[in-house]
Motif scaffolding. Structure first.
Motif, PDB file in Angstrom:
ATOM      1  N   SER A   3       0.395  -4.376   0.915  1.00 45.68           N
ATOM      2  CA  SER A   3       1.628  -3.802  -0.022  1.00 45.68           C
ATOM      3  C   SER A   3       2.607  -3.239   1.109  1.00 45.68           C
ATOM      4  CB  SER A   3       0.691  -2.510  -0.942  1.00 45.68           C
ATOM      5  OG  SER A   3       0.530  -1.614   0.130  1.00 45.68           O
ATOM      6  N   GLU A   4       2.236  -2.623   2.143  1.00 41.65           N
ATOM      7  CA  GLU A   4       3.217  -1.999   3.443  1.00 41.65           C
ATOM      8  C   GLU A   4       4.203  -3.014   3.639  1.00 41.65           C
ATOM      9  OE1 GLU A   4       1.001   1.839   4.885  1.00 41.65           O
ATOM     10  OE2 GLU A   4       0.413  -0.213   5.854  1.00 41.65           O
ATOM     11  N   ILE A   5       3.497  -4.426   3.927  1.00 40.30           N
ATOM     12  CA  ILE A   5       4.222  -5.661   4.549  1.00 40.30           C
ATOM     13  C   ILE A   5       5.371  -5.930   3.475  1.00 40.30           C
ATOM     14  CG2 ILE A   5       4.077  -7.977   5.007  1.00 40.30           C
ATOM     15  CD1 ILE A   5       1.521  -7.446   6.488  1.00 40.30           C
ATOM     16  N   CYS A   6       4.831  -5.964   2.243  1.00 38.80           N
ATOM     17  CA  CYS A   6       5.897  -6.354   0.925  1.00 38.80           C
ATOM     18  C   CYS A   6       6.834  -5.541   0.829  1.00 38.80           C
ATOM     19  CB  CYS A   6       5.165  -6.483  -0.196  1.00 38.80           C
ATOM     20  SG  CYS A   6       3.887  -7.884  -0.104  1.00 38.80           S
ATOM     21  N   GLY A   7       6.769  -4.160   1.076  1.00 40.43           N
ATOM     22  CA  GLY A   7       7.732  -3.126   0.945  1.00 40.43           C
ATOM     23  C   GLY A   7       8.701  -3.403   1.998  1.00 40.43           C
ATOM     24  N   HIS A   8       8.304  -3.397   3.353  1.00 46.52           N
ATOM     25  CA  HIS A   8       9.289  -3.556   4.506  1.00 46.52           C
ATOM     26  C   HIS A   8       9.854  -4.840   4.008  1.00 46.52           C
ATOM     27  CE1 HIS A   8       7.920  -0.084   6.282  1.00 46.52           C
ATOM     28  NE2 HIS A   8       6.765  -0.621   7.084  1.00 46.52           N
ATOM     29  N   ALA A   9       9.172  -5.991   3.676  1.00 47.52           N
ATOM     30  CA  ALA A   9      10.107  -7.215   3.582  1.00 47.52           C
ATOM     31  C   ALA A   9      11.136  -7.074   2.439  1.00 47.52           C
ATOM     32  CB  ALA A   9       9.055  -8.249   3.111  1.00 47.52           C
ATOM     33  N   VAL A  10      10.998  -6.426   1.405  1.00 47.46           N
ATOM     34  CA  VAL A  10      11.941  -6.146   0.281  1.00 47.46           C
ATOM     35  C   VAL A  10      13.393  -5.625   1.200  1.00 47.46           C
ATOM     36  CG1 VAL A  10      12.814  -4.943  -1.814  1.00 47.46           C
ATOM     37  CG2 VAL A  10      10.638  -6.072  -1.487  1.00 47.46           C
TER      38      VAL A  10
END
Length: 740
Positions: free
Chosen positions: A630-637
């Motif tokens: 979830s943290e990776i996806c948040g940074h990716a956005v």
């Protein structure tokens, strides 16, 4: 044909302590130096270290007159695959330890050398991190191509706030570092007696390498500064490139505006061209003192003895003095107020002016402090003893210490521990007067420094054992209630009125309990009952019995300690050999077991193992701090939005710039997490459009980020070979400019 039992794998280097140690040992080839070498390592615990690429088995030093001295494997049956054994084969350990020790002397914390960084072999690379891993010194010993070095440089700078490169004496990469920053730093080792000395070299274009010792170098926020370099406000520059300043008159010294404060100015006289004032001057400077000199106290004033004044390269004043002389309080006050000699002595006497307390008071204070220290299973410094006895600023000579501590040890009875063994010197070992105290209490045998250290260690453990179980009061001279409640057939109590008869009965009962505890294997109960028996021993034979049992206990405790250390050493060897392959939960369990064993042994004996444990704790912290999905996806956005804006503006960016834009510590992420963020950021990018990840460049270079090719691979894009990557990246940037 050599004898079947002879070991033909002769090497000059080993490690000391255990197989996984990073303490290198160099055996000189000259037979005349063999005796001095052995005297430095009386235990002869030499191993074919795993950090040397060896088998981990024991080595034996061999002395020869007709050929070179060398190490040989104790067992000829060992199948050792070590490929390097000459005098330079342990240079990576000498270098790693020397740099780590130097960084600690530079007041750096969390210094950690790693001799086999991930992806590298032993003797290829040394990493010495500090400031909790934020900054790094990378020592490149193996040969690498320019492209490989630049990729490593970009990756390390993305993970660390500061990076310094040191190159081996034969590395060609230093030439590329010359092109980048105008100089390069090299490192080498040279034999000096029974060790290898580490030297740092500064290389400039068209000039020979200028070598110096590490102690002559300093650490600045911009990097390592050698005597051939100069730290300036604009960075580190070659010293020879700075224009020489005009020579000053012999009587003149340059002053920086902030280095001098002028007070109490009074006009003295005037001429046609100048006015002269009598002033008081306070100079801001750095003071240099010998290592053995007294440390200045902010509450006192001092006069520097044998002092010289010079100007440092960084613009600060340097006062070099041989010693400091403390000024009494009345003279200090007189100088500050500039008044005449005092008419009456009204000042409070300084601690040195006050008379010493009586010997009886000193002995009583020393004994109380040492007994409390023994009960807490600790050791004490001479300064603490003096402070507890109100001797804050008095320095007692060795003979005076001996006289007082011999009285502390009285009355002496056979088997009684030496309380003075609880005092440690400045080097962490026995106090400088410990040998004299032993003489004073009746030790007549001559013993070497190694034997003295063994006596000090044994007596310290005996004192801990004797006092730690007796509580705050003195140990009782009668057996406990549980002892008195034993069946009458085991303990026969004499009912005589004689005090000596009761004492003999008590002693006999305690010795019986001691023997029972020995047969039961209960060393704690054995130790407690033996201590109580020593307190009531009533004859020479009784004291001899106690002495014999004490010797057995000391030997058994030593065996237990050695067995525990062997288990700890095996566990640490497993960590060093298999740690990278263990699951975090497995690694956590092994570390917990190792820490428990190290606590049993103590910090002094487990110092080498504790360093390895700390390194693996840091490794565990790093791998458990990885981002969640979830943290990776948040940074990716956030990264996707920032990269789209960068593409519309026709620019490229770096990890550092992205971190500032989205307010997240991207530069400190693990490389695998960086790849995951970029992959998710480009997950929705159509196949006919270039990746947004192409806009992320290496720090300070017109080239793609080292992770770009891995992002292509993870997204099933065509990943060109390394030699075609630069052209592929340029085409992606051109495509971005066309789509703006």
């Amino acid at each position: 044909m050599p004898n079947a039992e002879e070991d033909t794998r002769k090497v000059q280097t080993a490690v000391s302590g255990h197989a996984g140690s990073d303490l290198p040992v160099y055996l000189p080839m000259d037979a005349d130096e063999f005796g001095a070498f052995i005297s430095r390592y009386p235990q002869r615990a030499f191993f074919c270290g795993t950090l040397l690429g060896g088998c981990g088995q024991r080595l034996s030093p061999k002395q020869y007159r007709d050929r070179k001295c060398h190490f040989a494997h104790v067992s000829a049956a060992v199948n050792c695959r070590r490929t390097e054994g000459d005098e330079a084969s342990a240079d990576h350990l000498y270098i790693g330890r020397a740099i780590a020790d130097w960084l600690k002397r530079q007041k750096q914390r969390a210094v950690q050398p790693v001799y086999k960084p991930q992806g590298h072999q032993v003797r290829d690379v040394i990493d010495v991190s500090y400031e909790a891993g934020r900054r790094l010194v990378r020592v490149q010993l193996a040969r690498r191509s320019k492209r490989e070095w630049e990729e490593s440089d970009a990756e390390l700078r993305a993970r660390h706030a500061g990076l310094d490169w040191l190159f081996g004496p034969d590395s060609l990469l230093a030439n590329w570092q010359l092109d980048r920053q105008g100089y390069a730093l090299r490192v080498q080792c040279r034999s000096l007696g029974a060790t290898r000395e580490v030297e740092i070299g500064t290389q400039f274009p068209d000039r020979p390498v200028e070598w110096t010792s590490l102690s002559e170098c300093s650490l600045t926020p911009e990097g390592i500064v050698t005597p051939s370099l100069l730290h300036t406000p604009s960075g580190i520059v070659p010293r020879h490139a700075v224009p020489a300043t005009p020579a000053l008159p012999a009587s003149a010294l340059p002053l920086t505006p902030a280095s001098v404060l002028i007070t109490d100015a009074a006009l003295s006289h005037a001429t046609d061209t100048h006015r002269f004032f009598d002033i008081s001057v306070r100079v801001n400077a750095r003071l240099s003192l010998p290592a053995h000199a007294e440390t200045p106290d902010v509450h006192h004033a001092y006069l520097p003895m044998g002092a010289t004044l010079s100007l440092n390269s960084d613009g600060t004043w340097l006062i070099e003095a041989g010693a400091l002389h403390r000024i009494p309080a009345d003279i200090t006050a007189q100088r500050k107020t500039d008044i005449g000699p005092p008419t009456a002595d009204t000042h409070d006497p300084s601690p040195q002016e006050q008379p010493l307390p009586p010997d009886a008071n000193l002995v009583r204070s020393f004994r109380a402090t040492l007994e409390n220290t023994a009960r807490s299973k600790n050791i004490v410094t001479m300064a603490t003893l003096c402070r507890q006895a109100s001797l804050h600023d008095h320095e007692l000579p060795v003979e005076r210490w001996r006289q007082l501590l011999v009285q502390v040890e009285q009355p002496r009875t056979p088997g009684k521990p030496i309380l003075s063994a609880l005092i440690k010197g400045r080097d962490g070992g026995p106090a400088p007067f410990f040998r004299e105290v032993l003489r004073g209490v009746g030790w007549t045998k001559d013993f070497s420094d190694a034997e003295l250290l063994g006596i000090w260690d044994r007596e310290r453990r005996r004192a801990h054992a004797a006092y730690s179980r007796s509580g705050p009061a003195n140990p009782p001279s009668l057996p406990s209630r549980e002892a008195r409640s034993q069946p009458s057939d085991r303990i026969t109590w004499w009912r005589a009125d004689s005090a000596s008869a009761r004492r003999r009965a008590t002693f006999d009962a305690l010795i019986d309990l001691t023997h029972e505890a020995r047969h039961a294997g209960d060393l704690d109960a054995f130790e407690q009952n033996l201590f109580l028996a020593e307190r009531v021993a009533w004859s020479t034979d009784a004291h001899e019995t106690v002495r014999s049992l004490t010797d057995w206990l000391v030997d058994r405790r030593g065996d237990e300690l050695h067995e525990t250390w062997e288990r700890l050493s095996a566990l640490v060897d497993r960590l060093n050999g298999e740690g990278d392959d263990l699951h975090p939960d497995q690694l956590r369990r092994v570390l917990r077991s190792a820490e428990e064993l190290a606590e049993e042994i103590g910090e002094e004996l487990a110092a080498e193992e504790l360093r390895d444990i700390a390194r693996w704790r840091q490794h565990l912290a790093r791998i458990t701090e990885r981002l969640t999905l979830s943290e990776i996806c948040g940074h990716a956005v956030a990264v996707r939005i920032a990269l789209r804006r960068t593409a519309r503006a026709g620019h490229t960016t770096t990890w550092g710039e992205l971190a500032l834009r989205i307010g997240a510590p991207l530069a400190a992420l693990h490389p695998d997490d960086k790849v995951a963020v970029l992959v998710e950021a480009d997950r929705e990018t159509p196949d006919d459009r270039p990746l947004l990840s192409a806009l992320v460049t290496a720090h300070g270079a017109n080239r793609p980020h080292p992770l770009y090719r891995q992002v292509l691979f993870n997204l099933d894009r065509l990943a060109p070979p390394p030699e075609a990557l630069f052209m592929h990246w340029h085409m992606a940037l051109r495509r971005h400019s066309e789509l703006r």
